[in-house]
Design a protein around this motif. Structure first.
Motif, PDB file in Angstrom:
ATOM      1  N   PHE A   1       0.812  -1.216   0.000  1.00  0.00           N
ATOM      2  CA  PHE A   1       0.000   0.000   0.000  1.00  0.00           C
ATOM      3  C   PHE A   1       0.845   1.267   0.000  1.00  0.00           C
ATOM      4  O   PHE A   1       0.520   2.234  -0.704  1.00  0.00           O
ATOM      5  CB  PHE A   1      -0.936   0.009   1.214  1.00  0.00           C
ATOM      6  N   ALA A   2       1.917   1.311   0.786  1.00  0.00           N
ATOM      7  CA  ALA A   2       2.699   2.551   0.925  1.00  0.00           C
ATOM      8  C   ALA A   2       3.250   3.038  -0.413  1.00  0.00           C
ATOM      9  O   ALA A   2       3.031   4.199  -0.783  1.00  0.00           O
ATOM     10  CB  ALA A   2       3.816   2.355   1.947  1.00  0.00           C
ATOM     11  N   PRO A   3       3.950   2.223  -1.198  1.00  0.00           N
ATOM     12  CA  PRO A   3       4.429   2.725  -2.495  1.00  0.00           C
ATOM     13  C   PRO A   3       3.301   2.926  -3.508  1.00  0.00           C
ATOM     14  O   PRO A   3       3.377   3.834  -4.343  1.00  0.00           O
ATOM     15  CB  PRO A   3       5.403   1.642  -2.961  1.00  0.00           C
TER      16      PRO A   3
ATOM     17  N   SER B   1      -1.438  10.572   3.588  1.00  0.00           N
ATOM     18  CA  SER B   1      -0.017  10.262   3.437  1.00  0.00           C
ATOM     19  C   SER B   1       0.709  10.277   4.776  1.00  0.00           C
ATOM     20  O   SER B   1       1.587   9.450   5.030  1.00  0.00           O
ATOM     21  CB  SER B   1       0.638  11.266   2.478  1.00  0.00           C
ATOM     22  N   LEU B   2       0.361  11.220   5.641  1.00  0.00           N
ATOM     23  CA  LEU B   2       0.979  11.265   6.972  1.00  0.00           C
ATOM     24  C   LEU B   2       0.653  10.013   7.775  1.00  0.00           C
ATOM     25  O   LEU B   2       1.515   9.477   8.484  1.00  0.00           O
ATOM     26  CB  LEU B   2       0.508  12.511   7.722  1.00  0.00           C
ATOM     27  N   ILE B   3      -0.578   9.544   7.648  1.00  0.00           N
ATOM     28  CA  ILE B   3      -0.959   8.307   8.350  1.00  0.00           C
ATOM     29  C   ILE B   3      -0.165   7.123   7.802  1.00  0.00           C
ATOM     30  O   ILE B   3       0.360   6.296   8.562  1.00  0.00           O
ATOM     31  CB  ILE B   3      -2.478   8.059   8.205  1.00  0.00           C
ATOM     32  N   VAL B   4      -0.064   7.047   6.467  1.00  0.00           N
ATOM     33  CA  VAL B   4       0.720   5.976   5.848  1.00  0.00           C
ATOM     34  C   VAL B   4       2.183   6.070   6.269  1.00  0.00           C
ATOM     35  O   VAL B   4       2.823   5.051   6.560  1.00  0.00           O
ATOM     36  CB  VAL B   4       0.591   6.045   4.314  1.00  0.00           C
ATOM     37  N   LEU B   5       2.703   7.292   6.324  1.00  0.00           N
ATOM     38  CA  LEU B   5       4.092   7.490   6.738  1.00  0.00           C
ATOM     39  C   LEU B   5       4.338   6.999   8.156  1.00  0.00           C
ATOM     40  O   LEU B   5       5.326   6.303   8.423  1.00  0.00           O
ATOM     41  CB  LEU B   5       4.439   8.975   6.633  1.00  0.00           C
ATOM     42  N   LEU B   6       3.462   7.376   9.065  1.00  0.00           N
ATOM     43  CA  LEU B   6       3.629   6.958  10.459  1.00  0.00           C
ATOM     44  C   LEU B   6       3.619   5.447  10.586  1.00  0.00           C
ATOM     45  O   LEU B   6       4.432   4.869  11.313  1.00  0.00           O
ATOM     46  CB  LEU B   6       2.528   7.586  11.319  1.00  0.00           C
ATOM     47  N   GLN B   7       2.700   4.801   9.872  1.00  0.00           N
ATOM     48  CA  GLN B   7       2.642   3.343   9.932  1.00  0.00           C
ATOM     49  C   GLN B   7       3.896   2.720   9.335  1.00  0.00           C
ATOM     50  O   GLN B   7       4.444   1.750   9.874  1.00  0.00           O
ATOM     51  CB  GLN B   7       1.402   2.845   9.182  1.00  0.00           C
ATOM     52  N   LEU B   8       4.346   3.275   8.199  1.00  0.00           N
ATOM     53  CA  LEU B   8       5.535   2.734   7.556  1.00  0.00           C
ATOM     54  C   LEU B   8       6.764   2.906   8.443  1.00  0.00           C
ATOM     55  O   LEU B   8       7.578   1.978   8.582  1.00  0.00           O
ATOM     56  CB  LEU B   8       5.751   3.432   6.209  1.00  0.00           C
ATOM     57  N   ILE B   9       6.908   4.077   9.049  1.00  0.00           N
ATOM     58  CA  ILE B   9       8.048   4.317   9.941  1.00  0.00           C
ATOM     59  C   ILE B   9       8.004   3.382  11.141  1.00  0.00           C
ATOM     60  O   ILE B   9       9.020   2.820  11.557  1.00  0.00           O
ATOM     61  CB  ILE B   9       8.062   5.789  10.389  1.00  0.00           C
ATOM     62  N   TYR B  10       6.813   3.186  11.680  1.00  0.00           N
ATOM     63  CA  TYR B  10       6.674   2.292  12.836  1.00  0.00           C
ATOM     64  C   TYR B  10       7.033   0.861  12.458  1.00  0.00           C
ATOM     65  O   TYR B  10       7.736   0.166  13.200  1.00  0.00           O
ATOM     66  CB  TYR B  10       5.247   2.356  13.365  1.00  0.00           C
ATOM     67  N   GLU B  11       6.568   0.409  11.278  1.00  0.00           N
ATOM     68  CA  GLU B  11       6.824  -0.971  10.879  1.00  0.00           C
ATOM     69  C   GLU B  11       8.288  -1.206  10.529  1.00  0.00           C
ATOM     70  O   GLU B  11       8.842  -2.266  10.850  1.00  0.00           O
ATOM     71  CB  GLU B  11       5.959  -1.324   9.664  1.00  0.00           C
TER      72      GLU B  11
ATOM     73  N   VAL C   1      11.072   9.579   1.972  1.00  0.00           N
ATOM     74  CA  VAL C   1      11.555  10.874   1.465  1.00  0.00           C
ATOM     75  C   VAL C   1      10.614  11.410   0.389  1.00  0.00           C
ATOM     76  O   VAL C   1      10.307  12.615   0.354  1.00  0.00           O
ATOM     77  CB  VAL C   1      12.990  10.733   0.918  1.00  0.00           C
ATOM     78  N   SER C   2      10.133  10.547  -0.487  1.00  0.00           N
ATOM     79  CA  SER C   2       9.222  10.980  -1.558  1.00  0.00           C
ATOM     80  C   SER C   2       7.928  11.532  -0.988  1.00  0.00           C
ATOM     81  O   SER C   2       7.401  12.550  -1.473  1.00  0.00           O
ATOM     82  CB  SER C   2       8.926   9.816  -2.502  1.00  0.00           C
ATOM     83  N   TYR C   3       7.392  10.878   0.036  1.00  0.00           N
ATOM     84  CA  TYR C   3       6.177  11.381   0.693  1.00  0.00           C
ATOM     85  C   TYR C   3       6.413  12.783   1.256  1.00  0.00           C
ATOM     86  O   TYR C   3       5.591  13.693   1.066  1.00  0.00           O
ATOM     87  CB  TYR C   3       5.740  10.439   1.815  1.00  0.00           C
ATOM     88  N   PHE C   4       7.527  12.956   1.953  1.00  0.00           N
ATOM     89  CA  PHE C   4       7.822  14.263   2.559  1.00  0.00           C
ATOM     90  C   PHE C   4       8.001  15.339   1.488  1.00  0.00           C
ATOM     91  O   PHE C   4       7.568  16.484   1.670  1.00  0.00           O
ATOM     92  CB  PHE C   4       9.062  14.171   3.440  1.00  0.00           C
ATOM     93  N   ILE C   5       8.629  14.982   0.382  1.00  0.00           N
ATOM     94  CA  ILE C   5       8.805  15.957  -0.698  1.00  0.00           C
ATOM     95  C   ILE C   5       7.460  16.380  -1.270  1.00  0.00           C
ATOM     96  O   ILE C   5       7.202  17.578  -1.482  1.00  0.00           O
ATOM     97  CB  ILE C   5       9.708  15.372  -1.798  1.00  0.00           C
ATOM     98  N   LEU C   6       6.570  15.416  -1.514  1.00  0.00           N
ATOM     99  CA  LEU C   6       5.246  15.745  -2.059  1.00  0.00           C
ATOM    100  C   LEU C   6       4.450  16.617  -1.102  1.00  0.00           C
ATOM    101  O   LEU C   6       3.839  17.616  -1.506  1.00  0.00           O
ATOM    102  CB  LEU C   6       4.482  14.456  -2.371  1.00  0.00           C
ATOM    103  N   ILE C   7       4.445  16.253   0.167  1.00  0.00           N
ATOM    104  CA  ILE C   7       3.716  17.050   1.160  1.00  0.00           C
ATOM    105  C   ILE C   7       4.314  18.455   1.246  1.00  0.00           C
ATOM    106  O   ILE C   7       3.593  19.449   1.362  1.00  0.00           O
ATOM    107  CB  ILE C   7       3.741  16.347   2.534  1.00  0.00           C
TER     108      ILE C   7
ATOM    109  N   TYR D   1      13.235  -0.372   0.030  1.00  0.00           N
ATOM    110  CA  TYR D   1      13.055   0.955  -0.559  1.00  0.00           C
ATOM    111  C   TYR D   1      12.278   1.901   0.365  1.00  0.00           C
ATOM    112  O   TYR D   1      11.773   2.922  -0.097  1.00  0.00           O
ATOM    113  CB  TYR D   1      12.309   0.828  -1.893  1.00  0.00           C
ATOM    114  N   SER D   2      12.212   1.561   1.638  1.00  0.00           N
ATOM    115  CA  SER D   2      11.415   2.366   2.566  1.00  0.00           C
ATOM    116  C   SER D   2      11.938   3.792   2.685  1.00  0.00           C
ATOM    117  O   SER D   2      11.159   4.745   2.782  1.00  0.00           O
ATOM    118  CB  SER D   2      11.378   1.705   3.946  1.00  0.00           C
TER     119      SER D   2
END
Length: 363
Positions: free
Chosen positions: A42-44, A310-320, A279-285, A273-274
């Motif tokens: 889901f994240a990518p 995207s922030l919710i997805v980011l938090l989950q991805l960082i946590y995982e 980084v791509s999420y942060f750039i888009l935001i 590729y996490s």
């Protein structure tokens, strides 16, 4: 001139705003459902959707600028505010966002067919918004299914400005119902794409997407003959040149795409590729925040919705992906945070030459 429908457009813009947002949300839901059914990470996958929509919105706005406005942009580096949009810009810049993001995060899945079904649905909803908003009207017609627009509409203003109707007229001349033509075209296109998908007329995933854009380019070429305005080059509109070029490119890409060996999709390692995804999420935001003053209300609503998800997805991805390392760094982080808070209470020394004191607060 006869008219099948008489419309008095909603001039507040709220109806068009709701339709625009609904079109984007509907498109995203279709793409998300496709990813869920194909069990895509889901994240990518959501990053690719976000990037495609973001670049499409940029392209739609930038293609709406006139040549004089582009001269102003290139000399002053200032982008004028505009609420105009061009569908061709959506397609071209959306493709750029799609392929660039796929390459950055090395997303190997073939997902073009999802967009082949998603964009016509979004266009259908958008054209309903154009219909009630009074934009995207056609040239005058004697056909029995023409549409007249009331005062305050773009069609009425254009007809009044060009002398086609008098100042005391109640509505415009009957014009071609261009939004209804595009809605009908998209419905037929979706039926054809579904038939081609079910009968497996194409061996490569993604060919339906190139086919859909190629067919739309041909349709739009002929539709431009019944759309007023536009710049001309070599006896035809510049828009017609662009859409025919788009069709030729899409059909060519589809031809060579089908000639390739059958591509087997492989598993995607999100952990590998996490860092690129984050980084791509942060750039888009960051881009969304940076260009907010240039965007219209509907575009801001759509892109902020993407940013929140995207922030919710980011938090989950960082946590995982980084939870263990983050837990190890919590004591150090809390110590640094305490020092930062304490430093806000330190007073100036008695011999300081600074007489103005600043206070900051969290929030």
């Amino acid at each position: 001139m006869n008219a099948f429908i008489h419309l008095f457009p909603e001039t507040s813009g709220v109806g068009h705003l709701y339709m625009y947002i609904s079109a984007i949300v509907g498109t995203v839901l279709i793409l998300t459902a496709y990813g869920y059914e194909r069990k895509l990470p889901f994240a990518p996958w959501f990053l690719i959707i976000f990037s495609t929509i973001f670049f499409a919105i940029l392209g739609g706005k930038m293609f709406a600028y006139s040549s004089s406005e582009w001269r102003h942009i290139l000399t002053t580096f200032e982008f004028p505010a505009s609420d105009q949009k061009r569908l061709l810009g959506y397609f071209l810049f959306g493709l750029i966002g799609f392929f660039v993001t796929k390459r950055v995060v090395n997303f190997q899945y073939k997902v073009g067919d999802a967009f082949a079904f998603a964009w016509p649905v979004g266009l259908i909803i958008t054209r309903f918004g154009c219909l009630i908003g009074g934009c995207c009207y056609g040239t005058p017609t004697n056909l029995p299914f023409g549409i007249t627009y009331g005062q305050g509409s773009s069609a009425f203003s254009f007809h009044q400005h060009t002398g086609l109707v008098t100042s005391d007229a109640v509505h415009s001349l009957a014009v071609h119902p261009v939004p209804l033509y595009e809605i009908a075209f998209c419905l037929v296109l979706l039926a054809g794409l579904f038939l081609a998908f079910r009968r497996r007329w194409f061996k490569q995933a993604g060919s339906l997407f190139y086919l859909s854009l190629g067919i739309y380019g041909i349709f739009r070429f002929f539709e431009e003959f019944i759309r007023p305005g536009g710049a001309y080059l070599w006896g035809v509109k510049t828009t017609q040149i662009f859409v025919i070029a788009l069709s030729v490119i899409m059909f060519t890409v589809m031809f060579f795409h089908e000639k390739r060996k059958l591509n087997i999709q492989s598993n995607y390692d999100v952990r590998r590729y996490s860092h690129r995804i984050i980084v791509s999420y942060f750039i888009l935001i960051g881009f969304v925040i940076g260009i907010s003053n240039w965007l219209t209300a509907s575009e801001i609503v759509v892109l902020r919705m993407f940013s929140v998800v995207s922030l919710i997805v980011l938090l989950q991805l960082i946590y995982e992906q980084y939870s263990f390392r983050l837990l190890k760094s919590v004591p150090l982080f809390l110590t640094i945070l305490a020092l930062i808070f304490m430093s806000q209470t330190f007073d100036q020394p008695s011999d300081s030459t600074i007489f103005q004191r600043k206070y900051f607060k969290i929030g």
